[in-house]
Design a protein around this motif. Structure first.
Motif, PDB file in Angstrom:
ATOM      1  N   MET A   1      29.883  58.330  44.836  1.00  0.00           N
ATOM      2  CA  MET A   1      30.771  57.230  44.523  1.00  0.00           C
ATOM      3  C   MET A   1      31.560  57.613  43.270  1.00  0.00           C
ATOM      4  SD  MET A   1      29.865  53.264  43.497  1.00  0.00           S
ATOM      5  CE  MET A   1      29.093  52.892  45.018  1.00  0.00           C
ATOM      6  N   SER A   2      32.828  57.367  43.335  1.00  0.00           N
ATOM      7  CA  SER A   2      33.662  57.701  42.174  1.00  0.00           C
ATOM      8  C   SER A   2      33.497  56.638  41.086  1.00  0.00           C
ATOM      9  CB  SER A   2      35.126  57.772  42.596  1.00  0.00           C
ATOM     10  OG  SER A   2      35.622  56.470  42.870  1.00  0.00           O
ATOM     11  N   ASN A   3      33.925  56.980  39.885  1.00  0.00           N
ATOM     12  CA  ASN A   3      33.871  56.020  38.777  1.00  0.00           C
ATOM     13  C   ASN A   3      34.737  54.800  39.065  1.00  0.00           C
ATOM     14  OD1 ASN A   3      32.120  57.623  37.348  1.00  0.00           O
ATOM     15  ND2 ASN A   3      33.723  58.586  36.112  1.00  0.00           N
ATOM     16  N   VAL A   4      35.860  55.021  39.737  1.00  0.00           N
ATOM     17  CA  VAL A   4      36.760  53.905  40.065  1.00  0.00           C
ATOM     18  C   VAL A   4      36.056  52.936  41.017  1.00  0.00           C
ATOM     19  CG1 VAL A   4      38.922  53.269  41.211  1.00  0.00           C
ATOM     20  CG2 VAL A   4      38.869  55.216  39.648  1.00  0.00           C
ATOM     21  N   ALA A   6      32.849  52.616  41.479  1.00  0.00           N
ATOM     22  CA  ALA A   6      31.734  51.996  40.761  1.00  0.00           C
ATOM     23  C   ALA A   6      32.233  50.834  39.897  1.00  0.00           C
ATOM     24  CB  ALA A   6      31.022  53.037  39.905  1.00  0.00           C
ATOM     25  N   GLY A   7      33.380  51.038  39.247  1.00  0.00           N
ATOM     26  CA  GLY A   7      33.950  49.967  38.420  1.00  0.00           C
ATOM     27  C   GLY A   7      34.351  48.757  39.251  1.00  0.00           C
ATOM     28  N   ILE A   8      34.949  49.007  40.415  1.00  0.00           N
ATOM     29  CA  ILE A   8      35.320  47.901  41.318  1.00  0.00           C
ATOM     30  C   ILE A   8      34.067  47.165  41.772  1.00  0.00           C
ATOM     31  CG2 ILE A   8      36.278  47.363  43.592  1.00  0.00           C
ATOM     32  CD1 ILE A   8      38.289  49.690  43.110  1.00  0.00           C
ATOM     33  N   GLY A   9      33.036  47.923  42.144  1.00  0.00           N
ATOM     34  CA  GLY A   9      31.779  47.313  42.578  1.00  0.00           C
ATOM     35  C   GLY A   9      31.156  46.451  41.500  1.00  0.00           C
ATOM     36  N   ARG A  10      31.161  46.931  40.272  1.00  0.00           N
ATOM     37  CA  ARG A  10      30.602  46.136  39.159  1.00  0.00           C
ATOM     38  C   ARG A  10      31.403  44.855  38.961  1.00  0.00           C
ATOM     39  NH1 ARG A  10      28.320  48.993  33.990  1.00  0.00           N
ATOM     40  NH2 ARG A  10      28.317  46.785  33.570  1.00  0.00           N
ATOM     41  N   GLY A  11      32.721  44.963  39.070  1.00  0.00           N
ATOM     42  CA  GLY A  11      33.559  43.766  38.929  1.00  0.00           C
ATOM     43  C   GLY A  11      33.272  42.751  40.030  1.00  0.00           C
ATOM     44  N   GLN A  12      33.053  43.242  41.252  1.00  0.00           N
ATOM     45  CA  GLN A  12      32.740  42.341  42.358  1.00  0.00           C
ATOM     46  C   GLN A  12      31.387  41.669  42.154  1.00  0.00           C
ATOM     47  OE1 GLN A  12      33.221  45.143  45.584  1.00  0.00           O
ATOM     48  NE2 GLN A  12      35.257  44.344  46.077  1.00  0.00           N
TER      49      GLN A  12
END
Length: 152
Positions: A1-4, A6-12
């Motif tokens: 999983m890319s950092n981008v 992962a960041g989207i997932g955390r935001g969700q």
């Protein structure tokens, strides 16, 4: 999983509880709006836990409602409202057609009668009212008035 990603997932995940509550509210509004309509009922729920209502699923009894699940999907489609059948059981998928299945009759019945109505957490009250109005109109269109008794 890319950092981008992962960041989207955390935001969700940060808004997941809010999204679940919004979807529960949509399902509850549909349930209340259809409560007195014969032949449409919420998908059965397990007696334990609390569903997320990620999908707003209902069962159609065509004899009581007046049209089949597929006819209702067609009427909603004509009105520009997206709906679809509930998930197709694995044993009805071509790849698994020849595999042994357990409890298939229940899954087949839910698939045959089940419909998923729009349930997005972004649905406005007007969007929800439009879905409700379309379902209610389909039920009313299906009800045929009783023939007047002729006086002899």
């Amino acid at each position: 999983m890319s950092n981008v990603l992962a960041g989207i997932g955390r935001g969700q995940l940060e808004v997941l509880d809010l999204r679940v509550e919004q979807r529960r509210a949509v399902a509850a509004r549909y349930q209340a709006a259809f409560a007195e309509l014969p032949g449409i009922s919420p998908m059965p729920e397990a007696p334990w836990g609390r569903p997320t209502n990620w999908l707003s699923c209902f069962l159609i009894d065509s004899q009581e409602f007046g049209c089949t699940r597929n006819e209702l999907i067609g009427r909603l489609d004509e009105a520009g409202v997206e709906s679809r059948p509930v998930w197709k059981p694995m044993h009805l998928q071509p790849l698994f057609r020849d595999c042994e299945s357990i409890g298939g009759a229940v899954a087949e019945d839910l698939f045959r009668r089940g419909i998923c109505l729009p349930s997005s957490s972004s649905l406005t009250l007007n969007d929800q009212s439009r879905v409700i109005d379309c379902v209610r109109a389909a039920a009313k269109a299906s009800v045929k008035p009783h023939a007047e008794a002729s006086i002899v």
